[in-house]
Design a protein around this motif. Structure first.
Motif, PDB file in Angstrom:
ATOM      1  N   LYS A  58       0.388  -1.051  -0.171  1.00 66.80           N
ATOM      2  CA  LYS A  58       0.123   0.181  -0.229  1.00 66.80           C
ATOM      3  C   LYS A  58       0.612   0.674   0.229  1.00 66.80           C
ATOM      4  O   LYS A  58       1.594   1.245   1.071  1.00 66.80           O
ATOM      5  N   ASP A  59       1.338   1.979  -1.650  1.00 70.37           N
ATOM      6  CA  ASP A  59       1.883   3.562  -0.652  1.00 70.37           C
ATOM      7  C   ASP A  59       3.410   2.835  -1.094  1.00 70.37           C
ATOM      8  O   ASP A  59       4.497   3.775  -0.386  1.00 70.37           O
ATOM      9  N   GLY A  60       3.521   1.163  -1.241  1.00 68.77           N
ATOM     10  CA  GLY A  60       4.796   0.851  -1.213  1.00 68.77           C
ATOM     11  C   GLY A  60       5.254  -0.395  -0.419  1.00 68.77           C
ATOM     12  O   GLY A  60       3.747  -0.755  -0.295  1.00 68.77           O
ATOM     13  N   MET A  61       6.330  -1.161  -0.125  1.00 66.10           N
ATOM     14  CA  MET A  61       5.187  -2.687   0.297  1.00 66.10           C
ATOM     15  C   MET A  61       5.293  -2.366   1.820  1.00 66.10           C
ATOM     16  O   MET A  61       6.316  -1.589   2.968  1.00 66.10           O
ATOM     17  N   LEU A  62       4.744  -3.354   2.906  1.00 69.63           N
ATOM     18  CA  LEU A  62       4.126  -3.065   3.901  1.00 69.63           C
ATOM     19  C   LEU A  62       4.850  -4.134   4.449  1.00 69.63           C
ATOM     20  O   LEU A  62       6.217  -3.891   5.691  1.00 69.63           O
ATOM     21  N   CYS A  63       4.405  -5.448   4.241  1.00 71.97           N
ATOM     22  CA  CYS A  63       4.884  -6.991   5.237  1.00 71.97           C
ATOM     23  C   CYS A  63       5.507  -8.084   3.883  1.00 71.97           C
ATOM     24  O   CYS A  63       4.457  -7.704   2.990  1.00 71.97           O
ATOM     25  N   ALA A  81      11.520   1.930  11.876  1.00 70.06           N
ATOM     26  CA  ALA A  81      11.238   3.722  11.505  1.00 70.06           C
ATOM     27  C   ALA A  81       9.564   3.481  12.147  1.00 70.06           C
ATOM     28  O   ALA A  81       9.018   4.238  12.376  1.00 70.06           O
ATOM     29  N   LEU A  82       8.918   2.136  12.703  1.00 70.51           N
ATOM     30  CA  LEU A  82       7.684   2.209  13.201  1.00 70.51           C
ATOM     31  C   LEU A  82       7.837   2.477  15.099  1.00 70.51           C
ATOM     32  O   LEU A  82       8.472   1.875  15.360  1.00 70.51           O
ATOM     33  N   ASP A  83       6.974   2.844  15.462  1.00 73.47           N
ATOM     34  CA  ASP A  83       6.727   2.711  17.460  1.00 73.47           C
ATOM     35  C   ASP A  83       6.104   1.449  17.012  1.00 73.47           C
ATOM     36  O   ASP A  83       5.060   1.160  16.264  1.00 73.47           O
ATOM     37  N   ASP A  84       6.629   0.817  18.573  1.00 71.34           N
ATOM     38  CA  ASP A  84       6.076  -0.729  18.322  1.00 71.34           C
ATOM     39  C   ASP A  84       5.545  -0.029  19.804  1.00 71.34           C
ATOM     40  O   ASP A  84       5.956  -1.247  20.754  1.00 71.34           O
ATOM     41  N   PRO A  85       5.244  -0.081  20.355  1.00 67.97           N
ATOM     42  CA  PRO A  85       4.697  -0.077  21.877  1.00 67.97           C
ATOM     43  C   PRO A  85       4.518  -1.233  22.446  1.00 67.97           C
ATOM     44  O   PRO A  85       4.352  -1.410  23.753  1.00 67.97           O
ATOM     45  N   LYS A  86       3.936  -2.459  21.949  1.00 72.49           N
ATOM     46  CA  LYS A  86       3.041  -3.498  22.061  1.00 72.49           C
ATOM     47  C   LYS A  86       4.526  -4.647  22.286  1.00 72.49           C
ATOM     48  O   LYS A  86       4.623  -5.710  22.516  1.00 72.49           O
ATOM     49  N   LEU A 117      -0.228  -1.741  14.034  1.00 69.97           N
ATOM     50  CA  LEU A 117       1.608  -2.138  13.357  1.00 69.97           C
ATOM     51  C   LEU A 117       1.075  -2.047  12.291  1.00 69.97           C
ATOM     52  O   LEU A 117       1.610  -0.578  11.751  1.00 69.97           O
ATOM     53  N   LEU A 118       0.273  -2.523  11.213  1.00 72.66           N
ATOM     54  CA  LEU A 118       0.035  -2.304   9.409  1.00 72.66           C
ATOM     55  C   LEU A 118      -0.789  -1.080   9.323  1.00 72.66           C
ATOM     56  O   LEU A 118      -0.234  -0.256   8.726  1.00 72.66           O
ATOM     57  N   ASN A 125       4.508   4.841   4.509  1.00 69.61           N
ATOM     58  CA  ASN A 125       4.500   4.847   3.892  1.00 69.61           C
ATOM     59  C   ASN A 125       3.954   5.861   2.871  1.00 69.61           C
ATOM     60  O   ASN A 125       4.433   6.624   1.870  1.00 69.61           O
ATOM     61  N   ALA A 126       2.687   6.453   3.121  1.00 71.01           N
ATOM     62  CA  ALA A 126       2.131   7.554   2.425  1.00 71.01           C
ATOM     63  C   ALA A 126       2.746   8.459   2.769  1.00 71.01           C
ATOM     64  O   ALA A 126       3.029   9.525   1.612  1.00 71.01           O
ATOM     65  N   ARG A 127       3.335   8.595   3.701  1.00 72.96           N
ATOM     66  CA  ARG A 127       3.723  10.147   4.193  1.00 72.96           C
ATOM     67  C   ARG A 127       5.615   9.756   2.858  1.00 72.96           C
ATOM     68  O   ARG A 127       5.527  11.300   2.557  1.00 72.96           O
ATOM     69  N   LYS A 128       6.101   9.098   2.940  1.00 75.17           N
ATOM     70  CA  LYS A 128       7.327   8.981   1.810  1.00 75.17           C
ATOM     71  C   LYS A 128       7.181   9.341   0.551  1.00 75.17           C
ATOM     72  O   LYS A 128       8.156   8.592  -0.751  1.00 75.17           O
ATOM     73  N   LYS A 129       5.658   9.079  -0.396  1.00 75.42           N
ATOM     74  CA  LYS A 129       5.537   8.848  -1.571  1.00 75.42           C
ATOM     75  C   LYS A 129       6.656  10.477  -2.013  1.00 75.42           C
ATOM     76  O   LYS A 129       6.810  11.256  -1.869  1.00 75.42           O
TER      77      LYS A 129
END
Length: 129
Positions: A58-63, A81-86, A117-118, A125-129
């Motif tokens: 979605k707007d680039g590779m997710l997983c 680059a993702l926060d992973d609070p859990k 997280l997803l 990805n949307a911000r980095k387009k």
């Protein structure tokens, strides 16, 4: 030159086939992860790469959803680059870009945290387009 069967089949169909051929706990987990991805990101695009790895975009590779003998590995392309609070990420923690979650047999999936997280990966990805 004729295309191979895997080149002509749709990625969602190939993922369905992979889940069916696993026919054990790995297929169940991969199927559940796929469903959670689709719930979190309804317009996600499924691809089939690298000789048999489901990949979601979605707007680039997710997983990716890789299956091994003892784990199903969900690798986030930009996981570092993702926060992973859990604290879902439990694999590939040393790299500068990717992060992964290894799911083993009998493991309970924190579905809400995974969907969050997803969604965060999609927003990144949307911000980095």
């Amino acid at each position: 030159m004729a295309k191979s069967e895997t080149e002509t089949e749709s990625p969602p169909r190939l993922i369905d086939q992979r889940i069916a051929e696993l026919s054990d706990w790995r297929g169940e987990i991969l199927s559940r992860l796929r469903a959670l991805i689709k719930q979190a990101i309804p317009d996600v695009v499924e691809e089939w790469k690298w000789r048999g790895v489901p990949v979601w975009y979605k707007d680039g590779m997710l997983c990716t959803g890789e299956t091994y003998k003892k784990v199903v590995k969900m690798t986030f392309a930009k996981g570092a680059a993702l926060d992973d609070p859990k604290k879902l990420f439990n694999s590939s923690l040393d790299g500068n870009v990717r992060r992964a979650i290894d799911f083993s047999e009998g493991q309970v999936i924190d579905e809400e945290a995974l969907k969050a997280l997803l969604r965060a990966a999609t927003e990144l990805n949307a911000r980095k387009k």
